[in-house]
Design a protein around this motif. Sequence first.
Motif, PDB file in Angstrom:
ATOM      1  N   PRO A 192      18.433  37.188  29.724  1.00  0.00           N
ATOM      2  CA  PRO A 192      19.722  37.505  30.347  1.00  0.00           C
ATOM      3  C   PRO A 192      20.885  37.524  29.368  1.00  0.00           C
ATOM      4  O   PRO A 192      21.918  38.127  29.660  1.00  0.00           O
ATOM      5  CB  PRO A 192      19.898  36.398  31.391  1.00  0.00           C
ATOM      6  CG  PRO A 192      18.981  35.304  30.970  1.00  0.00           C
ATOM      7  CD  PRO A 192      17.838  35.965  30.276  1.00  0.00           C
ATOM      8  N   SER A 193      20.713  36.907  28.200  1.00  0.00           N
ATOM      9  CA  SER A 193      21.776  36.900  27.197  1.00  0.00           C
ATOM     10  C   SER A 193      21.683  38.048  26.207  1.00  0.00           C
ATOM     11  O   SER A 193      22.627  38.277  25.442  1.00  0.00           O
ATOM     12  CB  SER A 193      21.754  35.577  26.421  1.00  0.00           C
ATOM     13  OG  SER A 193      21.953  34.481  27.276  1.00  0.00           O
ATOM     14  N   LEU A 194      20.565  38.776  26.210  1.00  0.00           N
ATOM     15  CA  LEU A 194      20.338  39.799  25.200  1.00  0.00           C
ATOM     16  C   LEU A 194      20.045  41.179  25.765  1.00  0.00           C
ATOM     17  O   LEU A 194      20.199  42.180  25.058  1.00  0.00           O
ATOM     18  CB  LEU A 194      19.170  39.393  24.291  1.00  0.00           C
ATOM     19  CG  LEU A 194      19.305  38.078  23.514  1.00  0.00           C
ATOM     20  CD1 LEU A 194      17.993  37.747  22.803  1.00  0.00           C
ATOM     21  CD2 LEU A 194      20.449  38.153  22.516  1.00  0.00           C
ATOM     22  N   VAL A 294      15.244  32.358  18.713  1.00  0.00           N
ATOM     23  CA  VAL A 294      15.220  31.200  19.601  1.00  0.00           C
ATOM     24  C   VAL A 294      15.577  31.606  21.024  1.00  0.00           C
ATOM     25  O   VAL A 294      14.906  31.224  21.990  1.00  0.00           O
ATOM     26  CB  VAL A 294      16.179  30.102  19.086  1.00  0.00           C
ATOM     27  CG1 VAL A 294      16.373  29.010  20.139  1.00  0.00           C
ATOM     28  CG2 VAL A 294      15.656  29.499  17.795  1.00  0.00           C
ATOM     29  N   VAL A 295      16.641  32.393  21.166  1.00  0.00           N
ATOM     30  CA  VAL A 295      17.062  32.822  22.498  1.00  0.00           C
ATOM     31  C   VAL A 295      16.001  33.710  23.134  1.00  0.00           C
ATOM     32  O   VAL A 295      15.577  33.489  24.282  1.00  0.00           O
ATOM     33  CB  VAL A 295      18.410  33.571  22.432  1.00  0.00           C
ATOM     34  CG1 VAL A 295      18.763  34.158  23.800  1.00  0.00           C
ATOM     35  CG2 VAL A 295      19.517  32.633  21.964  1.00  0.00           C
ATOM     36  N   ILE A 338      22.765  30.118  21.924  1.00  0.00           N
ATOM     37  CA  ILE A 338      23.576  30.853  22.897  1.00  0.00           C
ATOM     38  C   ILE A 338      25.043  30.828  22.488  1.00  0.00           C
ATOM     39  O   ILE A 338      25.741  31.847  22.497  1.00  0.00           O
ATOM     40  CB  ILE A 338      23.402  30.265  24.311  1.00  0.00           C
ATOM     41  CG1 ILE A 338      21.998  30.553  24.848  1.00  0.00           C
ATOM     42  CG2 ILE A 338      24.469  30.809  25.253  1.00  0.00           C
ATOM     43  CD1 ILE A 338      21.734  32.005  25.188  1.00  0.00           C
ATOM     44  N   ASP A 339      25.544  29.675  22.099  1.00  0.00           N
ATOM     45  CA  ASP A 339      26.943  29.552  21.691  1.00  0.00           C
ATOM     46  C   ASP A 339      27.255  30.359  20.431  1.00  0.00           C
ATOM     47  O   ASP A 339      28.386  30.804  20.233  1.00  0.00           O
ATOM     48  CB  ASP A 339      27.293  28.081  21.436  1.00  0.00           C
ATOM     49  CG  ASP A 339      27.405  27.287  22.725  1.00  0.00           C
ATOM     50  OD1 ASP A 339      27.507  27.913  23.798  1.00  0.00           O
ATOM     51  OD2 ASP A 339      27.393  26.042  22.658  1.00  0.00           O
ATOM     52  N   THR A 384      22.751  43.273  18.530  1.00  0.00           N
ATOM     53  CA  THR A 384      22.256  42.931  19.856  1.00  0.00           C
ATOM     54  C   THR A 384      22.620  41.493  20.199  1.00  0.00           C
ATOM     55  O   THR A 384      23.079  41.204  21.305  1.00  0.00           O
ATOM     56  CB  THR A 384      20.728  43.104  19.913  1.00  0.00           C
ATOM     57  OG1 THR A 384      20.385  44.446  19.573  1.00  0.00           O
ATOM     58  CG2 THR A 384      20.202  42.809  21.313  1.00  0.00           C
ATOM     59  N   TYR A 385      22.415  40.602  19.259  1.00  0.00           N
ATOM     60  CA  TYR A 385      22.718  39.184  19.478  1.00  0.00           C
ATOM     61  C   TYR A 385      24.183  38.980  19.842  1.00  0.00           C
ATOM     62  O   TYR A 385      24.515  38.188  20.727  1.00  0.00           O
ATOM     63  CB  TYR A 385      22.361  38.397  18.220  1.00  0.00           C
ATOM     64  CG  TYR A 385      22.731  36.935  18.258  1.00  0.00           C
ATOM     65  CD1 TYR A 385      22.024  36.036  19.060  1.00  0.00           C
ATOM     66  CD2 TYR A 385      23.775  36.453  17.482  1.00  0.00           C
ATOM     67  CE1 TYR A 385      22.361  34.693  19.087  1.00  0.00           C
ATOM     68  CE2 TYR A 385      24.119  35.115  17.502  1.00  0.00           C
ATOM     69  CZ  TYR A 385      23.407  34.233  18.304  1.00  0.00           C
ATOM     70  OH  TYR A 385      23.753  32.902  18.329  1.00  0.00           O
ATOM     71  N   THR A 386      25.083  39.704  19.183  1.00  0.00           N
ATOM     72  CA  THR A 386      26.511  39.567  19.439  1.00  0.00           C
ATOM     73  C   THR A 386      26.999  40.447  20.582  1.00  0.00           C
ATOM     74  O   THR A 386      28.153  40.319  21.020  1.00  0.00           O
ATOM     75  CB  THR A 386      27.322  39.901  18.177  1.00  0.00           C
ATOM     76  OG1 THR A 386      26.951  41.209  17.714  1.00  0.00           O
ATOM     77  CG2 THR A 386      27.052  38.897  17.071  1.00  0.00           C
TER      78      THR A 386
END
Length: 433
Positions: A192-194, A294-295, A338-339, A384-386
């Motif tokens: 959901p974060s990526l 990790v994410v 995540i942070d 993508t991460y950002t």
Amino acid sequence: MVRRIREGEITAAEVVEACLARIDADEERVQAWEVIARDHARKQAEIADRARKRGAPLGSLHGVPVGIKDIFDTFDMPTQNGTPLHKDRQPRKDAAAVERLREAGAIILGKTVTTELAVYHPGKTRNPHNPAHTPGGSSSGSAAAVAAGMVPLALGTQTNGSVIRPASFCGVFGYKPSFGSISRRGCLMQSPSLDHPGVFAGTLEDAALMAESLMAYDAEDGAMRMRARPALRQAAVDTPPVPPMLAFCKTPVWDQADADTQAAFAELVEVLGDDVNELELPQSFNSVHEMHRVVMESDLARNFAREYERGRDQLSAKLVEMIERGQQERAVDYARAIDGARILNNVADGIFSDFDAIVTPATPGEAPHGLDATGNPTFCTIWTYTGMPAVSIPLFTGSNGLPIGVQLVAAHGDDARLMRTANWLIGKVNGAA
């Protein structure tokens, strides 16, 4: 195509038949499709043509056939997510992105091949430029279908490099909007974060047209925020009021770029002249690839737990390995990772106060030979991460005659500026050619 259909020069039915003829001519070689909805597409085209004749309101994609990556739910055809564990799965509702496409008048031609659960294990698709080479992943079928002329537009997703990489390998435009721009409701969730929906097209303007049609707020996707829809299509044909300033960024993985790519970017920097400066990212970006891992792997372990527990023997060894690593990650490391994206976006804001966009490789080079892997996404991972918007522009050709894309990146939320800068870059390079 939209204009000609609106003005009655051609019909949606004729366009669909042209696409189906192209599929008939090349699908055996390329294998881009999981489902080809021939009769259903013809019926959609008939309805579209009747609507035009009676003067009904027409959407921005009226009569245009599109391909849908087979991880977006479609109520009228299966969504199987690239795994035998979901074989013949038939959703009851469309994904939000498919709903938006239908509202815009697009014709759903079928479902394009994805990798296994949209991760790394390849599907059956081959590169249209040379079928002995990978088309990339995970949106392999979408990129290949557009590159082979089977469909003008296609929908994909990116969790690491799954829009930008296959676009580069297949020689088409691939656009990954800012994170949270397009709803993911009804799409297979990896992370959901990526997870980013994205689009493939033969031109920058077409990519902008499709993406703009998809950018409607959806309260059911927690990543989305209420904001005005950017005027992407207009931006994609606009000329900036002053020449943009680009940052050429090698990134920490420049050593993985092959000789063709390094030579091509040296030539590009020379063409750009005073309009580009080389940028070395702050050291805080050096840990991005590990934080992304990790994410992503933690989220795979969570979201694919049912597949792992009930059908591990039908999953690829690579995916099992990633899930099992994700199961071992500590909560504190996941929270820190995540942070990290928010912190790096704050750092990037300073960079984009001086530059309109970052220019960087889309991939290490041409599509690798062989079909047992989908290629290296390493040049996509940071963006993508950002969650920053990125577009792959097919500007180079490697020594094997295969495409190599240039990746252009802008600040989060600055998608229209990205499109305008990309249009300028294309004109600059073509003018120097």
